[in-house]
Motif scaffolding. Structure first.
Motif, PDB file in Angstrom:
ATOM      1  N   SER A  96       0.785  -1.044  -0.072  1.00 22.38           N
ATOM      2  CA  SER A  96       0.101  -0.093   0.116  1.00 22.38           C
ATOM      3  C   SER A  96       0.891   1.380  -0.139  1.00 22.38           C
ATOM      4  CB  SER A  96      -0.838  -0.002   1.229  1.00 22.38           C
ATOM      5  OG  SER A  96      -1.719   1.194   1.229  1.00 22.38           O
ATOM      6  N   ALA A  97       2.122   1.301   0.791  1.00 21.22           N
ATOM      7  CA  ALA A  97       2.896   2.452   0.865  1.00 21.22           C
ATOM      8  C   ALA A  97       3.520   2.537  -0.510  1.00 21.22           C
ATOM      9  CB  ALA A  97       3.897   2.144   1.899  1.00 21.22           C
ATOM     10  N   ARG A  98       3.857   1.590  -1.343  1.00 21.28           N
ATOM     11  CA  ARG A  98       4.541   1.850  -2.660  1.00 21.28           C
ATOM     12  C   ARG A  98       3.555   2.180  -3.559  1.00 21.28           C
ATOM     13  NH1 ARG A  98       7.428  -3.148  -1.200  1.00 21.28           N
ATOM     14  NH2 ARG A  98       5.594  -4.258  -2.142  1.00 21.28           N
ATOM     15  N   GLU A  99       2.170   1.598  -3.634  1.00 27.04           N
ATOM     16  CA  GLU A  99       1.258   2.469  -4.447  1.00 27.04           C
ATOM     17  C   GLU A  99       0.940   3.930  -4.249  1.00 27.04           C
ATOM     18  OE1 GLU A  99      -0.069   1.026  -7.029  1.00 27.04           O
ATOM     19  OE2 GLU A  99       1.185  -0.803  -6.535  1.00 27.04           O
ATOM     20  N   ILE A 100       0.973   4.025  -2.999  1.00 30.29           N
ATOM     21  CA  ILE A 100       0.731   5.753  -2.549  1.00 30.29           C
ATOM     22  C   ILE A 100       2.094   6.593  -2.975  1.00 30.29           C
ATOM     23  CG2 ILE A 100       0.632   7.274  -0.651  1.00 30.29           C
ATOM     24  CD1 ILE A 100      -0.701   5.279   1.011  1.00 30.29           C
ATOM     25  N   ARG A 101       3.342   6.092  -3.002  1.00 35.38           N
ATOM     26  CA  ARG A 101       4.162   6.825  -3.368  1.00 35.38           C
ATOM     27  C   ARG A 101       4.164   6.965  -4.896  1.00 35.38           C
ATOM     28  NH1 ARG A 101       6.799   4.380   1.115  1.00 35.38           N
ATOM     29  NH2 ARG A 101       7.979   5.875   2.299  1.00 35.38           N
ATOM     30  N   ARG A 102       3.894   5.776  -5.866  1.00 38.40           N
ATOM     31  CA  ARG A 102       3.771   5.794  -7.145  1.00 38.40           C
ATOM     32  C   ARG A 102       2.682   6.762  -7.484  1.00 38.40           C
ATOM     33  NH1 ARG A 102       4.127  -0.826  -7.577  1.00 38.40           N
ATOM     34  NH2 ARG A 102       6.440  -1.046  -7.486  1.00 38.40           N
ATOM     35  N   GLY A 129      11.179  11.605  -8.363  1.00 36.34           N
ATOM     36  CA  GLY A 129      12.262  10.572  -8.324  1.00 36.34           C
ATOM     37  C   GLY A 129      12.603   9.871  -7.041  1.00 36.34           C
ATOM     38  N   ALA A 130      12.506  10.661  -5.826  1.00 32.11           N
ATOM     39  CA  ALA A 130      12.759  10.127  -4.622  1.00 32.11           C
ATOM     40  C   ALA A 130      11.461   9.358  -4.341  1.00 32.11           C
ATOM     41  CB  ALA A 130      12.830  11.198  -3.571  1.00 32.11           C
ATOM     42  N   LEU A 131      10.331   9.538  -4.554  1.00 26.50           N
ATOM     43  CA  LEU A 131       9.311   8.697  -4.095  1.00 26.50           C
ATOM     44  C   LEU A 131       9.248   7.201  -5.055  1.00 26.50           C
ATOM     45  CD1 LEU A 131       6.079  11.229  -3.704  1.00 26.50           C
ATOM     46  CD2 LEU A 131       7.349  10.164  -2.198  1.00 26.50           C
ATOM     47  N   LEU A 132       9.738   7.482  -6.205  1.00 22.28           N
ATOM     48  CA  LEU A 132       9.725   6.182  -7.181  1.00 22.28           C
ATOM     49  C   LEU A 132      10.985   5.433  -6.604  1.00 22.28           C
ATOM     50  CD1 LEU A 132       9.160   8.142 -10.630  1.00 22.28           C
ATOM     51  CD2 LEU A 132       7.685   6.417  -9.372  1.00 22.28           C
ATOM     52  N   ALA A 135       9.895   3.529  -3.735  1.00 20.62           N
ATOM     53  CA  ALA A 135       8.900   2.423  -3.882  1.00 20.62           C
ATOM     54  C   ALA A 135       9.530   1.337  -4.982  1.00 20.62           C
ATOM     55  CB  ALA A 135       7.875   3.052  -5.159  1.00 20.62           C
ATOM     56  N   GLY A 136      10.803   1.470  -5.214  1.00 19.99           N
ATOM     57  CA  GLY A 136      11.543   0.286  -5.932  1.00 19.99           C
ATOM     58  C   GLY A 136      11.525   0.491  -7.339  1.00 19.99           C
ATOM     59  N   ALA A 139      14.600   2.643 -12.408  1.00 18.68           N
ATOM     60  CA  ALA A 139      14.460   3.131 -13.907  1.00 18.68           C
ATOM     61  C   ALA A 139      13.557   4.404 -13.764  1.00 18.68           C
ATOM     62  CB  ALA A 139      14.151   2.377 -14.673  1.00 18.68           C
ATOM     63  N   GLU A 140      12.295   4.329 -13.340  1.00 22.03           N
ATOM     64  CA  GLU A 140      11.558   5.516 -13.499  1.00 22.03           C
ATOM     65  C   GLU A 140      12.247   6.907 -12.452  1.00 22.03           C
ATOM     66  OE1 GLU A 140      10.733   2.808 -12.922  1.00 22.03           O
ATOM     67  OE2 GLU A 140       9.180   1.945 -14.469  1.00 22.03           O
ATOM     68  N   ALA A 141      12.623   6.438 -11.499  1.00 23.14           N
ATOM     69  CA  ALA A 141      13.570   7.638 -10.614  1.00 23.14           C
ATOM     70  C   ALA A 141      14.487   8.188 -11.322  1.00 23.14           C
ATOM     71  CB  ALA A 141      13.821   6.796  -9.385  1.00 23.14           C
ATOM     72  N   ALA A 142      15.252   7.325 -11.917  1.00 22.88           N
ATOM     73  CA  ALA A 142      16.513   7.752 -12.771  1.00 22.88           C
ATOM     74  C   ALA A 142      15.788   8.833 -13.925  1.00 22.88           C
ATOM     75  CB  ALA A 142      17.311   6.750 -13.272  1.00 22.88           C
TER      76      ALA A 142
END
Length: 334
Positions: A96-102, A129-132, A135-136, A139-142
């Protein structure tokens, strides 16, 4: 008396020149009223246009900051943070935390696209970028950090922060060194010294020892020269112009020392490459003199002749053994 008359005459002439200039200007305005009005209108229109552009830019910046700030506040509230407090306890449900960050990262990227060109847009991409990354989605963060660096002013701290984050997430040591160095070249970046040290360390890890040592020397020279120049100028001004001492700005704060775990391996590498290597057993000996060389050649020839003689005797031995006839010995007479 003569001096007073001269000063009075000079003042009178200056006043007459000023009056003459204003008189000519008034004559020109009376003769060209239309040109004067057009020029005045153009001047006022230019001033109004500049003021409108500045006001519109300020309004856009305020709108962008409010839009992105609302998204960040909604993210903190959804993660369970108290109002006005950016810290929160990580939710028990990791998915759930990962989905909120994305979700909020996507909202920040959309807001950055709506307010392209503003400082808030670059900050939104950095935060996305920090949130992505949390979330793991590395590639999207970069990609978000790269977009922040490309759309921010080239020599701004925002661009340097984006390059630094890209370098920290880079697995290739050579590319990480290049990105760290790019961030270190931005003098407005508060962590420029740390980025330069990180560039040297990454170059050493990539096997590029000469580049690592060059960056380390640049870092050490920059630290020593900056302090000496600033201190020397300040001391000179205080000694030669003491009345300026109260007007001098406060000395800059002492830069924070770099972590030893970052500098120690680099300095050890520098010591290893600056110490001459001792000669090993495999090193060639200096050439002998002519007499020694002649003696060695003669000894080698003697050994070769002796070896040839032994070979010939060994070859003839079997023939002589086969040619000998064994004559039986008669028994002794009784």
């Amino acid at each position: 008396m003569a001096r007073r008359q001269s000063d009075s005459r000079q003042a009178t002439e200056t006043l007459e020149e000023i009056e003459s200039v204003f008189s000519r200007m008034a004559d020109w305005v009376s003769e060209n009223p239309r040109r004067f009005l057009l020029g005045l209108f153009a001047l006022l229109a230019t001033a109004a246009l500049v003021g409108w552009v500045q006001s519109a830019r300020a309004q856009r910046s305020a709108a962008a900051a409010a839009d992105i700030g609302a998204i960040q506040a909604a993210f903190l509230a959804q993660m369970g943070a108290n109002p006005g407090n950016p810290s929160f306890v990580e939710p028990a449900n990791a998915e759930s935390a990962r989905e909120i960050r994305r979700d909020h990262a996507a909202q920040l990227l959309e807001a950055a696209a709506r307010h392209e060109g503003s400082a808030a847009a670059a900050a939104a991409r950095l935060e996305a970028g920090a949130l992505l990354a949390e979330a793991g989605d590395s590639a999207e963060a970069a990609e978000a950090w790269r977009a922040a660096a490309q759309n921010a002013p080239k020599r701004s701290a925002v661009a340097a922060t984006a390059w630094n984050r890209l370098a920290a997430a880079e697995l290739d040591g050579a590319e990480a060194s290049r990105l760290y160095e790019q961030a270190a070249r931005v003098k407005r970046y508060p962590l420029a010294r740390l980025a330069l040290a990180q560039a040297a360390r990454s170059a050493a890890e990539a096997g590029n020892t000469p580049r690592a040592l060059a960056l380390l020397e640049e870092l050490e020279a920059e630290e020593s020269s900056a302090g000496e120049e600033e201190g020397g100028l300040r001391n000179w001004l205080q000694q030669n112009t003491p009345w300026l001492a109260p007007l001098l700005p406060a000395p800059p704060p002492t830069p924070l020392p770099l972590p030893p775990e970052l500098l120690t391996p680099l300095r050890e590498l520098k010591i290893r490459h600056s110490t001459p290597t001792p000669p090993t057993a495999g090193v060639e000996t200096p050439p002998a003199t002519e007499a020694e060389a002649a003696a060695e050649a003669e000894a080698a020839e003697t050994e070769a002749e002796a070896a040839d003689g032994e070979g010939e005797s060994a070859e003839k031995a079997p023939d002589s053994a086969t040619s000998i006839e064994i004559i039986p010995t008669p028994p002794p007479a009784e």
